[in-house]
Design an enzyme around this catalytic site. Structure first.
Site, PDB file in Angstrom:
ATOM      1  N   SER A 233       0.826  -1.218   0.000  1.00 35.66           N
ATOM      2  CA  SER A 233       0.000   0.000   0.000  1.00 35.66           C
ATOM      3  C   SER A 233       0.860   1.269   0.000  1.00 35.66           C
ATOM      4  CB  SER A 233      -0.974  -0.003   1.187  1.00 35.66           C
ATOM      5  OG  SER A 233      -0.307  -0.318   2.373  1.00 35.66           O
ATOM      6  N   HIS A 263      -2.148  -8.832   2.258  1.00 33.68           N
ATOM      7  CA  HIS A 263      -1.769  -7.579   2.937  1.00 33.68           C
ATOM      8  C   HIS A 263      -2.859  -7.271   3.968  1.00 33.68           C
ATOM      9  CE1 HIS A 263       0.266  -3.864   3.502  1.00 33.68           C
ATOM     10  NE2 HIS A 263      -0.100  -3.181   2.430  1.00 33.68           N
ATOM     11  N   HIS A 309       5.669 -12.950   7.677  1.00 32.72           N
ATOM     12  CA  HIS A 309       5.859 -11.559   7.252  1.00 32.72           C
ATOM     13  C   HIS A 309       7.009 -11.474   6.269  1.00 32.72           C
ATOM     14  CE1 HIS A 309       6.193  -7.191   7.438  1.00 32.72           C
ATOM     15  NE2 HIS A 309       4.948  -7.238   7.871  1.00 32.72           N
ATOM     16  N   ARG A 318       3.192  -5.182  17.445  1.00 33.85           N
ATOM     17  CA  ARG A 318       1.809  -4.696  17.397  1.00 33.85           C
ATOM     18  C   ARG A 318       0.858  -5.813  17.821  1.00 33.85           C
ATOM     19  NH1 ARG A 318       1.845  -2.867  11.295  1.00 33.85           N
ATOM     20  NH2 ARG A 318       2.744  -4.961  11.208  1.00 33.85           N
ATOM     21  N   ASP A 364      -2.076  -8.662  12.154  1.00 36.63           N
ATOM     22  CA  ASP A 364      -3.458  -9.059  11.869  1.00 36.63           C
ATOM     23  C   ASP A 364      -3.947 -10.250  12.684  1.00 36.63           C
ATOM     24  OD1 ASP A 364      -3.746  -7.056   9.935  1.00 36.63           O
ATOM     25  OD2 ASP A 364      -2.722  -8.279   8.452  1.00 36.63           O
TER      26      ASP A 364
HETATM   27  N1  HAX Z   1       0.961 -19.993   6.322  1.00 39.15           N
HETATM   28  C1  HAX Z   1       1.364 -20.903   5.397  1.00 39.15           C
HETATM   29  N2  HAX Z   1       2.393 -20.713   4.573  1.00 39.15           N
HETATM   30  C2  HAX Z   1       3.074 -19.569   4.700  1.00 39.15           C
HETATM   31  C3  HAX Z   1       2.731 -18.594   5.640  1.00 39.15           C
HETATM   32  C4  HAX Z   1       1.618 -18.834   6.464  1.00 39.15           C
HETATM   33  N3  HAX Z   1       1.175 -17.946   7.353  1.00 39.15           N
HETATM   34  N4  HAX Z   1       3.578 -17.559   5.520  1.00 39.15           N
HETATM   35  C5  HAX Z   1       4.422 -17.881   4.521  1.00 39.15           C
HETATM   36  N5  HAX Z   1       4.102 -19.103   4.022  1.00 39.15           N
HETATM   37  C6  HAX Z   1       4.685 -19.773   2.867  1.00 39.15           C
HETATM   38  C7  HAX Z   1       4.516 -18.864   1.648  1.00 39.15           C
HETATM   39  O1  HAX Z   1       3.210 -19.007   1.102  1.00 39.15           O
HETATM   40  C8  HAX Z   1       5.594 -19.361   0.741  1.00 39.15           C
HETATM   41  O2  HAX Z   1       5.149 -20.565   0.148  1.00 39.15           O
HETATM   42  P1  HAX Z   1       5.492 -20.901  -1.399  1.00 39.15           P
HETATM   43  O3  HAX Z   1       6.974 -21.000  -1.430  1.00 39.15           O
HETATM   44  O4  HAX Z   1       4.762 -22.161  -1.637  1.00 39.15           O
HETATM   45  O5  HAX Z   1       4.979 -19.750  -2.207  1.00 39.15           O
HETATM   46  C9  HAX Z   1       6.713 -19.722   1.731  1.00 39.15           C
HETATM   47  O6  HAX Z   1       6.079 -19.875   3.010  1.00 39.15           O
HETATM   48  C10 HAX Z   1       7.782 -18.648   1.857  1.00 39.15           C
HETATM   49  O7  HAX Z   1       7.158 -17.404   2.114  1.00 39.15           O
HETATM   50  P2  HAX Z   1       7.869 -16.290   3.010  1.00 39.15           P
HETATM   51  O8  HAX Z   1       9.137 -15.898   2.343  1.00 39.15           O
HETATM   52  O9  HAX Z   1       7.956 -16.743   4.413  1.00 39.15           O
HETATM   53  O10 HAX Z   1       6.802 -15.124   3.013  1.00 39.15           O
HETATM   54  P3  HAX Z   1       6.563 -13.987   1.911  1.00 39.15           P
HETATM   55  O11 HAX Z   1       7.510 -12.873   2.213  1.00 39.15           O
HETATM   56  O12 HAX Z   1       6.558 -14.536   0.537  1.00 39.15           O
HETATM   57  O13 HAX Z   1       5.086 -13.540   2.238  1.00 39.15           O
HETATM   58  C11 HAX Z   1       3.278 -13.070   3.686  1.00 39.15           C
HETATM   59  C12 HAX Z   1       4.778 -12.860   3.421  1.00 39.15           C
HETATM   60  C13 HAX Z   1       2.849 -12.138   4.815  1.00 39.15           C
HETATM   61  C14 HAX Z   1       2.498 -12.700   2.421  1.00 39.15           C
HETATM   62  C15 HAX Z   1       3.050 -14.534   4.071  1.00 39.15           C
HETATM   63  O14 HAX Z   1       3.732 -14.834   5.263  1.00 39.15           O
HETATM   64  C16 HAX Z   1       1.573 -14.894   4.211  1.00 39.15           C
HETATM   65  O15 HAX Z   1       0.919 -15.220   3.212  1.00 39.15           O
HETATM   66  N6  HAX Z   1       1.001 -14.835   5.473  1.00 39.15           N
HETATM   67  C17 HAX Z   1      -0.400 -15.067   5.692  1.00 39.15           C
HETATM   68  C18 HAX Z   1      -1.204 -13.844   5.270  1.00 39.15           C
HETATM   69  C19 HAX Z   1      -0.988 -12.668   6.214  1.00 39.15           C
HETATM   70  O16 HAX Z   1      -1.007 -12.806   7.411  1.00 39.15           O
HETATM   71  N7  HAX Z   1      -0.787 -11.471   5.643  1.00 39.15           N
HETATM   72  C20 HAX Z   1      -0.641 -10.235   6.409  1.00 39.15           C
HETATM   73  C21 HAX Z   1       0.780  -9.771   6.524  1.00 39.15           C
HETATM   74  C22 HAX Z   1       0.906  -8.503   7.298  1.00 39.15           C
HETATM   75  C23 HAX Z   1       0.375  -7.366   6.497  1.00 39.15           C
HETATM   76  O17 HAX Z   1       0.867  -6.954   5.472  1.00 39.15           O
HETATM   77  N8  HAX Z   1      -0.696  -6.828   6.928  1.00 39.15           N
HETATM   78  O18 HAX Z   1      -1.269  -5.883   6.242  1.00 39.15           O
END
Ligand code: HAX
Length: 425
Positions: A233, A263, A309, A318, A364
């Protein structure tokens, strides 16, 4: 002497400009980052390619607003945080009162905005409603008005700040209106002279719970205010703003990014996941039941929302702040108990699963339980609350960039063919 936010910031600008010119002139060619193929394909994770002075996210410590840990700022009012994001200082009591007065003066939501919102389909997502309302209000932009007069570049920040005040003054009223229109809560509630958090809770029409709802809302707005410049964002807002689009365009665009489930929308998904476990097991589940459900989620190739994250590698402070609030007021609430239990179990499961770089909860994971407890049960709405707060970071970043004359964003993209050629070399 009592100063306005504008006067306080204006006094800082010459030094900030000088500092930037000096850095560019004396050290402009210094390398601060490199970019691997994995980073170019993988969302530029870790590539240092932009400047953001409002806040920094330390992977092992979490969010720092203007050099101070968010945990140290959690009792500040959102209005104080807005001031702090822009100036790095805090207002005196009188300056805070003046800022609140100015925000109230900028707080009239035009009637056409309500008409637009009421005309939207009842199935519209509340985030689509909020973002549309802000975009509709572009008609109010002082920046657009001044720019069309041909003002010099050094003055762009003045009308940008005016727009920022207009958005800050109205966004909680618009958000409350979105809630009441979307969920048929009856007449819109007009703003009052209360502080932003308390007034927002009141305009939503939530029961006050002896002041706890207002306290929770202030905390919510303060904790979500900013998360440095590279997240979807903030980065989107920055890019759109860098084309000299006004803050209404840029903030609306940034919030569209916040509406994604990876996000800001994760907070809606989080509570959903918690309630699903409670549904499945008929009340607050045991640790073993949570563990089984977490594996079920992972084995279905879904993410566990609220965990992981892109930058953080520890429990998000937080989350800790929300958890402390919950332990103080919500100890006996089964939803909060489940969130707390999930926190004990899920990091262990994610570590065993071995994929997520960060197995710990992000912001979150815990906020939804608090909102639910105080009567905000429509979790589809939660990202709107996040947006009201995050607008503070986006707006202050944009004012700073205008004051410093930050140029248009234009990173270089390469083709897969080019990458393959590089590999051969
Ligand atoms: N559950 C299951 N698998 C997860 C995971 C979770 N909570 N977090 C990461 N992974 C997986 C990823 O999907 C990725 O899998 P693939 O290789 O198959 O694609 C792998 O672990 C490596 O990912 P990463 O390097 O640890 O994480 P990224 O930097 O790619 O992504 C995310 C960060 C926040 C998007 C990710 O951890 C996620 O999807 N979390 C769940 C959704 C979430 O809570 N989002 C909010 C984040 C905070 C925010 O921005 N708020 O606004």
């Amino acid at each position: 002497m009592t100063k306005t936010l504008k006067e306080t910031f204006e006094a800082q600008i010459p030094k900030l400009r000088k500092e930037r010119v000096k850095l560019m002139k004396e050290h402009g060619s210094q390398v601060i980052s490199e970019c691997t193929i994995a980073q170019a394909i993988g969302g530029m994770r870790g590539v240092k390619g932009m400047v953001c002075d409002t806040s920094v996210v330390e992977p092992d410590k979490g969010l720092y607003i203007r050099g101070k840990s968010i945990l140290k700022l959690k009792d500040k009012l959102p209005e104080e945080i807005f001031w702090n994001l822009l100036t790095g200082t805090f207002p005196t009591k009188n300056e805070l009162a003046l800022l609140q007065k100015e925000l109230r003066a900028a707080g009239k939501v035009p009637d056409y905005v309500w008409k637009v919102l009421k005309a939207m389909p009842k199935t519209s997502h509340p985030m689509a409603m909020l973002d549309t309302a802000i975009l509709a209000m572009e008609n109010e932009s002082a920046y657009r008005r001044e720019y069309s007069k041909g003002i010099p570049k050094t003055e762009y920040w003045i009308s940008t700040l005016e727009d920022a005040m207009r958005i800050m003054g109205t966004i909680h009223t618009i958000a409350a209106g979105v809630y009441r229109i979307k969920y048929f809560k009856g007449k819109l509630i007009k703003p009052s002279k209360r502080d932003m958090g308390a007034d927002f809770a009141r305009m939503l029409g939530l029961p006050p719970h002896k002041g706890q709802t207002a306290e929770m809302m202030r905390l919510y707005l303060t904790l979500h205010c900013d998360h440095e410049g590279g997240n979807v964002s903030a980065n989107t807002c920055h890019t759109v703003g860098s084309a000299l689009s006004d803050p209404f365009y840029a903030v609306s665009a940034g919030l569209n990014g916040l509406a994604g489930p990876l996000h800001g929308l994760a907070n809606q998904e989080c509570l959903n996941w918690i309630l699903e476990t409670m549904d499945k097991f008929g009340g607050a589940p045991s640790e073993k039941e949570i563990e089984d459900y977490a594996w079920e989620t992972l084995n279905a190739h879904k993410v566990i929302p609220g965990y992981g994250h892109a930058v953080l590698r520890v429990t998000d402070p937080r989350f800790t702040a929300f958890n402390q609030f919950g332990k103080k007021y919500l100890k006996n609430d089964p939803v909060f108990q489940t969130v707390d239990r999930v926190f004990k179990v899920v990091p262990k499961v994610l570590k065993k699963h071995g994929k997520a770089a960060n197995p710990w909860p992000n912001v979150d994971a815990g906020s939804g339980a608090l909102l639910y407890h105080y009567g905000l049960t429509q979790f589809e709405y939660y990202t709107v609350l996040f947006s009201v707060s995050r607008a503070m970071g986006m707006l202050t970043q944009q004012v700073l960039n205008r004051a410093l004359g930050t140029p248009i964003t234009r990173p270089k993209s390469v083709s897969t063919k080019w990458l393959k050629k590089q590999v051969k070399k």
